[in-house]
Design a protein around this motif. Sequence first.
Motif, PDB file in Angstrom:
ATOM      1  N   MET A  89      -6.615 -12.014  12.399  1.00  0.00           N
ATOM      2  CA  MET A  89      -6.531 -10.734  11.974  1.00  0.00           C
ATOM      3  C   MET A  89      -6.474 -10.763  10.342  1.00  0.00           C
ATOM      4  N   TYR A  90      -7.235  -9.689   9.910  1.00  0.00           N
ATOM      5  CA  TYR A  90      -7.205  -9.585   8.402  1.00  0.00           C
ATOM      6  C   TYR A  90      -6.566  -8.336   8.067  1.00  0.00           C
ATOM      7  N   PHE A  91      -5.511  -8.491   7.302  1.00  0.00           N
ATOM      8  CA  PHE A  91      -4.904  -6.924   6.947  1.00  0.00           C
ATOM      9  C   PHE A  91      -5.159  -7.059   5.342  1.00  0.00           C
ATOM     10  N   CYS A  92      -5.366  -5.464   5.181  1.00  0.00           N
ATOM     11  CA  CYS A  92      -5.655  -4.987   3.925  1.00  0.00           C
ATOM     12  C   CYS A  92      -4.092  -4.447   3.384  1.00  0.00           C
ATOM     13  N   ALA A  93      -3.898  -4.348   2.196  1.00  0.00           N
ATOM     14  CA  ALA A  93      -2.653  -3.717   1.639  1.00  0.00           C
ATOM     15  C   ALA A  93      -2.805  -3.262   0.335  1.00  0.00           C
ATOM     16  N   SER A  94      -1.931  -2.111  -0.148  1.00  0.00           N
ATOM     17  CA  SER A  94      -2.045  -1.674  -1.394  1.00  0.00           C
ATOM     18  C   SER A  94      -0.614  -1.028  -1.778  1.00  0.00           C
ATOM     19  N   SER A  95      -0.511  -1.090  -2.869  1.00  0.00           N
ATOM     20  CA  SER A  95       0.942  -1.089  -3.583  1.00  0.00           C
ATOM     21  C   SER A  95       0.905  -0.148  -5.062  1.00  0.00           C
ATOM     22  N   GLU A  96       1.729   0.677  -5.068  1.00  0.00           N
ATOM     23  CA  GLU A  96       1.792   1.631  -6.124  1.00  0.00           C
ATOM     24  C   GLU A  96       1.871   0.733  -7.614  1.00  0.00           C
ATOM     25  N   GLY A  97       2.958  -0.147  -7.370  1.00  0.00           N
ATOM     26  CA  GLY A  97       3.256  -0.918  -8.641  1.00  0.00           C
ATOM     27  C   GLY A  97       3.731  -2.522  -8.274  1.00  0.00           C
ATOM     28  N   GLY A  98       3.117  -2.929  -7.422  1.00  0.00           N
ATOM     29  CA  GLY A  98       3.430  -4.544  -7.253  1.00  0.00           C
ATOM     30  C   GLY A  98       4.336  -4.503  -6.062  1.00  0.00           C
ATOM     31  N   ALA A  99       4.531  -5.968  -5.665  1.00  0.00           N
ATOM     32  CA  ALA A  99       5.279  -6.059  -4.464  1.00  0.00           C
ATOM     33  C   ALA A  99       6.753  -5.560  -4.621  1.00  0.00           C
ATOM     34  N   GLY A 100       7.276  -5.555  -5.582  1.00  0.00           N
ATOM     35  CA  GLY A 100       8.647  -4.686  -5.702  1.00  0.00           C
ATOM     36  C   GLY A 100       8.598  -3.363  -5.264  1.00  0.00           C
ATOM     37  N   ARG A 101       7.466  -2.788  -5.399  1.00  0.00           N
ATOM     38  CA  ARG A 101       7.453  -1.491  -4.782  1.00  0.00           C
ATOM     39  C   ARG A 101       7.324  -1.271  -3.314  1.00  0.00           C
ATOM     40  N   GLY A 102       7.057  -2.354  -2.962  1.00  0.00           N
ATOM     41  CA  GLY A 102       6.447  -2.414  -1.301  1.00  0.00           C
ATOM     42  C   GLY A 102       5.178  -2.032  -1.035  1.00  0.00           C
ATOM     43  N   TYR A 103       4.763  -2.951  -0.244  1.00  0.00           N
ATOM     44  CA  TYR A 103       3.195  -2.627   0.179  1.00  0.00           C
ATOM     45  C   TYR A 103       3.079  -1.679   1.326  1.00  0.00           C
ATOM     46  N   THR A 104       1.894  -1.135   1.570  1.00  0.00           N
ATOM     47  CA  THR A 104       1.411  -0.316   2.480  1.00  0.00           C
ATOM     48  C   THR A 104       0.550  -1.163   3.143  1.00  0.00           C
ATOM     49  N   PHE A 105       0.427  -1.744   4.456  1.00  0.00           N
ATOM     50  CA  PHE A 105      -0.603  -2.301   5.005  1.00  0.00           C
ATOM     51  C   PHE A 105      -1.334  -1.633   6.115  1.00  0.00           C
ATOM     52  N   GLY A 106      -2.530  -1.892   5.987  1.00  0.00           N
ATOM     53  CA  GLY A 106      -3.353  -1.173   7.112  1.00  0.00           C
ATOM     54  C   GLY A 106      -3.059  -1.789   8.472  1.00  0.00           C
ATOM     55  N   SER A 107      -4.032  -1.645   9.617  1.00  0.00           N
ATOM     56  CA  SER A 107      -3.545  -1.881  10.854  1.00  0.00           C
ATOM     57  C   SER A 107      -4.133  -3.236  11.166  1.00  0.00           C
ATOM     58  N   GLY A 108      -5.187  -3.561  10.362  1.00  0.00           N
ATOM     59  CA  GLY A 108      -5.784  -4.975  10.604  1.00  0.00           C
ATOM     60  C   GLY A 108      -7.280  -4.827  11.066  1.00  0.00           C
ATOM     61  N   THR A 109      -8.101  -5.882  10.985  1.00  0.00           N
ATOM     62  CA  THR A 109      -9.431  -6.112  11.493  1.00  0.00           C
ATOM     63  C   THR A 109      -9.248  -7.553  12.177  1.00  0.00           C
ATOM     64  N   ARG A 110      -9.395  -7.505  13.640  1.00  0.00           N
ATOM     65  CA  ARG A 110      -9.451  -8.557  14.359  1.00  0.00           C
ATOM     66  C   ARG A 110     -10.963  -9.044  13.881  1.00  0.00           C
ATOM     67  N   LEU A 111     -11.161 -10.278  13.331  1.00  0.00           N
ATOM     68  CA  LEU A 111     -12.599 -11.156  13.379  1.00  0.00           C
ATOM     69  C   LEU A 111     -12.432 -12.097  14.128  1.00  0.00           C
ATOM     70  N   THR A 112     -13.562 -12.110  15.173  1.00  0.00           N
ATOM     71  CA  THR A 112     -13.725 -13.360  16.159  1.00  0.00           C
ATOM     72  C   THR A 112     -15.052 -13.968  15.647  1.00  0.00           C
ATOM     73  N   VAL A 113     -15.060 -15.188  15.272  1.00  0.00           N
ATOM     74  CA  VAL A 113     -16.284 -15.862  15.100  1.00  0.00           C
ATOM     75  C   VAL A 113     -16.399 -16.927  16.253  1.00  0.00           C
ATOM     76  N   VAL A 114     -17.880 -16.375  16.813  1.00  0.00           N
ATOM     77  CA  VAL A 114     -18.222 -17.403  18.007  1.00  0.00           C
ATOM     78  C   VAL A 114     -19.314 -18.283  17.513  1.00  0.00           C
TER      79      VAL A 114
ATOM     80  N   LEU B  44       1.663  -3.981   9.566  1.00  0.00           N
ATOM     81  CA  LEU B  44       3.019  -4.542   9.072  1.00  0.00           C
ATOM     82  C   LEU B  44       3.769  -3.234   8.097  1.00  0.00           C
ATOM     83  N   GLN B  45       4.766  -2.760   8.728  1.00  0.00           N
ATOM     84  CA  GLN B  45       5.450  -1.748   7.956  1.00  0.00           C
ATOM     85  C   GLN B  45       6.790  -2.245   7.117  1.00  0.00           C
ATOM     86  N   LEU B  46       6.979  -1.711   5.955  1.00  0.00           N
ATOM     87  CA  LEU B  46       8.016  -2.277   5.465  1.00  0.00           C
ATOM     88  C   LEU B  46       9.403  -1.573   5.731  1.00  0.00           C
TER      89      LEU B  46
END
Lengths: 114, 112
Positions: A89-114, B44-46
């Motif tokens: 599962m690959y998660f993207c995240a973004s932040s206004e000001g780095g880890a200390g401000r907290g990330y917002t994560f997406g719901s993820g993409t499940r990648l299956t390689v066969v 994931l939610q903070l």
Amino acid sequence: EPEVTQTPSHQVTQMGQEVILRCVPISNHLYFYWYRQILGQKVEFLVSFYNNEISEKSEIFDDQFSVERPDGSNFTLKIRSTKLEDSAMYFCASSEGGAGRGYTFGSGTRLTVV
Amino acid sequence: AQSVTQLDSQVPVFEEAPVELRCNYSSSVSVYLFWYVQYPNQGLQLLLKYLSGSTLVESINGFEAEFNKSQTSFHLRKPSVHISDTAEYFCAVSGHTDKLIFGTGTRLQVFP
């Protein structure tokens, strides 16, 4: 509430194929990240991106991986030649000001390689 | 380098009972500490974070965590859980760089 959007939610690909995972971060955020979670294992950092360049990458993020912010809204992760062990599962995240401000994560993409 | 240990992979508990999810970390530098929650089929939610100041931090839904520097712990607690608290909980740490180091997660299962 603003969201990080990831597409597709699930992608199946054959070994050796290229995949592009897409993310739309929150519009006023400046820091972007990719993480992955192999089934049953911990969430692992892949790469961080700020000011149109990679600011940090992990050992996992080898030459097969690349990131791009092709326009003002999208943030993509490309895997050039997928391996079975890239299945995760690959998660993207973004932040206004780095880890200390907290990330917002997406719901993820499940990648299956066969 | 930092690392995070979540000793309990699963915690079953009955509704309205108290719960504690344990998290220990190791780091050679000052850290920020986080708890993230993942509900089924969601990202994931903070939940809460410790950056500095008061060692007890609280979330809006009744969870709290206490930073204990001497024991290098950041345990998550709730005095009375609800069915809706059923989820995976991840402890995470960041140090002098911006990346998060996650623990392996604890699955909280609340039974009626």
